[in-house]
Design an enzyme around this catalytic site. Structure first.
Site, PDB file in Angstrom:
ATOM      1  N   CYS A   6      37.922-146.252 -31.453  1.00  0.00           N
ATOM      2  CA  CYS A   6      38.256-147.453 -32.238  1.00  0.00           C
ATOM      3  C   CYS A   6      39.753-147.749 -32.126  1.00  0.00           C
ATOM      4  CB  CYS A   6      37.848-147.279 -33.695  1.00  0.00           C
ATOM      5  SG  CYS A   6      36.070-147.474 -33.961  1.00  0.00           S
ATOM      6  N   ASP A  29      39.074-142.292 -18.191  1.00  0.00           N
ATOM      7  CA  ASP A  29      39.098-141.075 -19.007  1.00  0.00           C
ATOM      8  C   ASP A  29      40.443-140.373 -18.822  1.00  0.00           C
ATOM      9  OD1 ASP A  29      36.627-139.130 -20.280  1.00  0.00           O
ATOM     10  OD2 ASP A  29      38.544-138.177 -19.806  1.00  0.00           O
ATOM     11  N   HIS A  45      32.063-149.974 -33.706  1.00  0.00           N
ATOM     12  CA  HIS A  45      31.672-148.581 -33.969  1.00  0.00           C
ATOM     13  C   HIS A  45      30.414-148.589 -34.844  1.00  0.00           C
ATOM     14  CE1 HIS A  45      32.887-144.212 -34.721  1.00  0.00           C
ATOM     15  NE2 HIS A  45      31.775-144.395 -35.417  1.00  0.00           N
ATOM     16  N   ASN A  86      26.870-137.741 -23.365  1.00  0.00           N
ATOM     17  CA  ASN A  86      26.798-136.460 -24.059  1.00  0.00           C
ATOM     18  C   ASN A  86      26.411-136.748 -25.500  1.00  0.00           C
ATOM     19  OD1 ASN A  86      27.733-135.127 -21.762  1.00  0.00           O
ATOM     20  ND2 ASN A  86      29.866-135.346 -22.372  1.00  0.00           N
ATOM     21  N   HIS A  99      29.328-143.679 -26.106  1.00  0.00           N
ATOM     22  CA  HIS A  99      30.005-144.039 -24.862  1.00  0.00           C
ATOM     23  C   HIS A  99      29.245-143.448 -23.685  1.00  0.00           C
ATOM     24  CE1 HIS A  99      31.678-140.217 -26.295  1.00  0.00           C
ATOM     25  NE2 HIS A  99      31.807-139.876 -25.015  1.00  0.00           N
TER      26      HIS A  99
HETATM   27  P1  5GP Z   1      32.492-136.782 -24.821  1.00  0.00           P
HETATM   28  O1  5GP Z   1      32.915-135.363 -24.667  1.00  0.00           O
HETATM   29  O2  5GP Z   1      32.459-137.204 -26.284  1.00  0.00           O
HETATM   30  O3  5GP Z   1      31.236-137.147 -24.093  1.00  0.00           O
HETATM   31  O4  5GP Z   1      33.589-137.655 -24.088  1.00  0.00           O
HETATM   32  C1  5GP Z   1      34.807-138.009 -24.641  1.00  0.00           C
HETATM   33  C2  5GP Z   1      35.733-138.300 -23.501  1.00  0.00           C
HETATM   34  O5  5GP Z   1      36.846-139.011 -24.007  1.00  0.00           O
HETATM   35  C3  5GP Z   1      36.299-137.034 -22.825  1.00  0.00           C
HETATM   36  O6  5GP Z   1      35.928-137.038 -21.452  1.00  0.00           O
HETATM   37  C4  5GP Z   1      37.800-137.141 -23.030  1.00  0.00           C
HETATM   38  O7  5GP Z   1      38.540-136.726 -21.903  1.00  0.00           O
HETATM   39  C5  5GP Z   1      37.993-138.616 -23.324  1.00  0.00           C
HETATM   40  N1  5GP Z   1      39.100-138.900 -24.196  1.00  0.00           N
HETATM   41  C6  5GP Z   1      39.406-138.264 -25.361  1.00  0.00           C
HETATM   42  N2  5GP Z   1      40.506-138.815 -25.917  1.00  0.00           N
HETATM   43  C7  5GP Z   1      40.909-139.794 -25.080  1.00  0.00           C
HETATM   44  C8  5GP Z   1      42.014-140.715 -25.108  1.00  0.00           C
HETATM   45  O8  5GP Z   1      42.845-140.748 -26.017  1.00  0.00           O
HETATM   46  N3  5GP Z   1      42.097-141.588 -24.059  1.00  0.00           N
HETATM   47  C9  5GP Z   1      41.215-141.589 -23.034  1.00  0.00           C
HETATM   48  N4  5GP Z   1      41.400-142.498 -22.068  1.00  0.00           N
HETATM   49  N5  5GP Z   1      40.164-140.748 -22.978  1.00  0.00           N
HETATM   50  C10 5GP Z   1      40.022-139.855 -23.988  1.00  0.00           C
HETATM   51 ZN    ZN Z   2      34.896-145.703 -33.119  1.00  0.00          ZN
END
Ligand code: 5GP
Ligand code: ZN
Length: 113
Positions: A6, A29, A45, A86, A99
């Site tokens: 968000c 990412d 969200h 995930n 996402h």
């Molecule tokens: P999840 O683990 O929830 O499936 O994926 C979250 C993803 O968000 C991870 O791959 C992580 O690297 C990415 N991520 C977390 N914080 C940030 C951020 O501040 N900026 C960006 N661009 N990606 C983020």
């Molecule tokens: Zn959010």
């Protein structure tokens, strides 16, 4: 709400945007697992994870998927890629704003885990 995604939507945390329209945002990412690793999110969200998808709110998920071919092309990986979600602790979800990971830019492994 203390949600990283968000904050990215609101511009409070910078991101490398790949695609944006009034409903969704795609950005690189911060910790890529492949040459192309793009996160695609609804701006709103409203859904935290796959377990929260219902017949009533699934349209935004379909909308995201309708844009994936375009986003993959923008990322230069239209020849092939993987779309990953995930879900939950056992699924290694770390951000609870639904996402999809668009992963590619290289030959991906046949193994999924
Ligand atoms: P999840 O683990 O929830 O499936 O994926 C979250 C993803 O968000 C991870 O791959 C992580 O690297 C990415 N991520 C977390 N914080 C940030 C951020 O501040 N900026 C960006 N661009 N990606 C983020
Ligand atoms: Zn959010």
């Amino acid at each position: 709400m203390d949600c990283i995604f968000c904050k990215i939507v609101a511009g409070e945390i910078p991101s490398a945007k790949v695609y944006e329209d009034d409903r969704i945002l795609a950005f690189k990412d911060i910790n890529p697992c492949a040459p192309v690793h793009t996160i695609i999110i609804p701006k709103e969200h409203s859904i935290t994870c796959c377990n929260d998808i219902t017949e009533d709110n699934a349209e935004i998920v379909a909308y995201i998927f309708s844009k994936i071919p375009h986003i993959a092309k923008l990322c230069g990986t239209e020849e092939g890629y993987r779309v990953v979600n995930n879900c939950g602790a056992l699924g290694a979800q770390s951000v609870f704003h639904i996402h999809f990971h668009l992963i590619g830019g290289t030959q991906l492994s046949e193994k999924l885990n």
